[in-house]
Design a protein around this motif. Structure first.
Motif, short mmCIF file in Angstrom:
data_model
loop_
_atom_site.label_atom_id
_atom_site.label_comp_id
_atom_site.label_asym_id
_atom_site.label_seq_id
_atom_site.Cartn_x
_atom_site.Cartn_y
_atom_site.Cartn_z
N UNK A 171 -19.84 8.96 -1.02
CA UNK A 171 -19.94 10.10 -1.92
C UNK A 171 -20.45 9.71 -3.29
N UNK A 172 -20.61 10.73 -4.14
CA UNK A 172 -21.22 10.54 -5.46
C UNK A 172 -20.40 9.64 -6.38
N UNK A 173 -19.12 9.56 -6.19
CA UNK A 173 -18.29 8.73 -7.06
C UNK A 173 -18.65 7.25 -6.96
N UNK A 174 -19.29 6.86 -5.87
CA UNK A 174 -19.66 5.45 -5.67
C UNK A 174 -20.95 5.08 -6.40
N UNK A 175 -21.60 6.03 -7.04
CA UNK A 175 -22.90 5.77 -7.66
C UNK A 175 -22.78 5.24 -9.08
N UNK A 176 -21.88 4.33 -9.30
CA UNK A 176 -21.70 3.74 -10.62
C UNK A 176 -22.63 2.54 -10.78
N UNK A 177 -22.97 2.22 -12.02
CA UNK A 177 -23.81 1.03 -12.23
C UNK A 177 -23.19 -0.24 -11.64
N UNK A 178 -21.88 -0.40 -11.79
CA UNK A 178 -21.23 -1.60 -11.25
C UNK A 178 -21.39 -1.68 -9.74
N UNK A 179 -21.16 -0.56 -9.04
CA UNK A 179 -21.30 -0.56 -7.57
C UNK A 179 -22.75 -0.80 -7.16
N UNK A 180 -23.69 -0.21 -7.90
CA UNK A 180 -25.10 -0.43 -7.58
C UNK A 180 -25.49 -1.89 -7.81
N UNK A 181 -24.96 -2.49 -8.87
CA UNK A 181 -25.22 -3.92 -9.12
C UNK A 181 -24.68 -4.75 -7.96
N UNK A 182 -23.45 -4.47 -7.55
CA UNK A 182 -22.84 -5.22 -6.46
C UNK A 182 -23.64 -5.06 -5.17
N UNK A 183 -24.10 -3.85 -4.91
CA UNK A 183 -24.83 -3.58 -3.66
C UNK A 183 -26.24 -4.14 -3.65
N UNK A 184 -26.85 -4.28 -4.82
CA UNK A 184 -28.27 -4.65 -4.87
C UNK A 184 -28.56 -6.01 -5.47
N UNK A 185 -27.69 -6.49 -6.34
CA UNK A 185 -27.99 -7.72 -7.06
C UNK A 185 -28.87 -7.50 -8.27
N UNK A 186 -29.32 -6.26 -8.48
CA UNK A 186 -30.09 -5.92 -9.68
C UNK A 186 -29.15 -6.03 -10.87
N UNK A 187 -29.64 -6.56 -11.96
CA UNK A 187 -28.77 -6.81 -13.10
C UNK A 187 -28.10 -5.52 -13.58
N UNK A 188 -26.88 -5.67 -14.04
CA UNK A 188 -26.14 -4.51 -14.54
C UNK A 188 -26.86 -3.89 -15.73
N UNK A 189 -27.46 -4.71 -16.58
CA UNK A 189 -28.15 -4.15 -17.75
C UNK A 189 -29.33 -3.28 -17.34
N UNK A 190 -30.05 -3.69 -16.31
CA UNK A 190 -31.17 -2.86 -15.83
C UNK A 190 -30.64 -1.54 -15.28
#
Length: 181
Positions: free
Chosen positions: A30-49
């Motif tokens: 769901x939408x609650x999982x779309x946080x920058x931290x979760x996206x960083x964890x899932x992708x490896x893309x830097x948190x700052x980006x």
């Protein structure tokens, strides 16, 4: 002239990686999982980006809407035929999990502007068909509501497959009514 500093937007590859992961998270959690931290964890893309380009779940949802494929069916100029084709496309889109999940996420996130934009994109092909047939705004809005509303209720509120046959009957009724108006 070359300008130094950060680029205006993320690289195309980065966008694809982040939005693919975002869609997977949206479908799974769901939408609650779309946080920058979760996206960083899932992708490896830097948190700052991620924070710079998609700081909130609403920003991620907006980016997903921007890349959502919602092209219309081929037009024949026959009102009933073209509306039937759009019903089939919408039923398929609602059956496929990403569209239904996106709508549910927009409702859950109370993202009114984004929800209106996304639903407007879903309804636009119906409006286009009716506009091309010379149907005025009031009749056009009524026709689109009559055809599409039950499909959205099925998919979003009742969590059941869309009633495609019922929608096609509604198209026949609407087309007949508009032909006699």
């Amino acid at each position: 002239m070359t300008r130094l500093g950060r680029p205006a937007g993320p690289a195309q590859e980065t966008t694809a990686v982040v939005l693919t992961a975002a869609l997977q998270l949206l479908l799974a959690e769901g939408a609650a999982a779309l946080t920058p931290q979760r996206l960083h964890t899932a992708t490896g893309v830097s948190r700052s980006t991620i924070y710079r380009h998609w700081p909130t779940p609403g920003d991620v949802l907006a980016a997903l809407i921007d890349v959502a494929p919602l092209g219309p069916a081929e037009r024949t100029g026959d009102l009933a035929h073209d509306l039937h084709a759009e019903v089939d496309l919408l039923c398929n889109r609602l059956r496929d999990r990403p569209v239904a999940a996106m709508l549910q996420a927009l409702v859950a996130a109370a993202a009114t502007d984004l929800r209106h934009r996304y639903v407007g994109d879903l309804l636009a092909p119906f409006h286009d068909v009716l506009t091309a047939a010379g149907i005025g705004p009031a009749d056009r809005d009524d026709a689109v509501a009559a055809i599409v509303s039950p499909l959205l209720v099925d998919a979003l509120l009742l969590d059941r497959p869309t009633a495609r046959t019922r929608a096609h009957r509604t198209v026949d009724d609407v087309a007949a009514r508009l032909a006699h108006a």
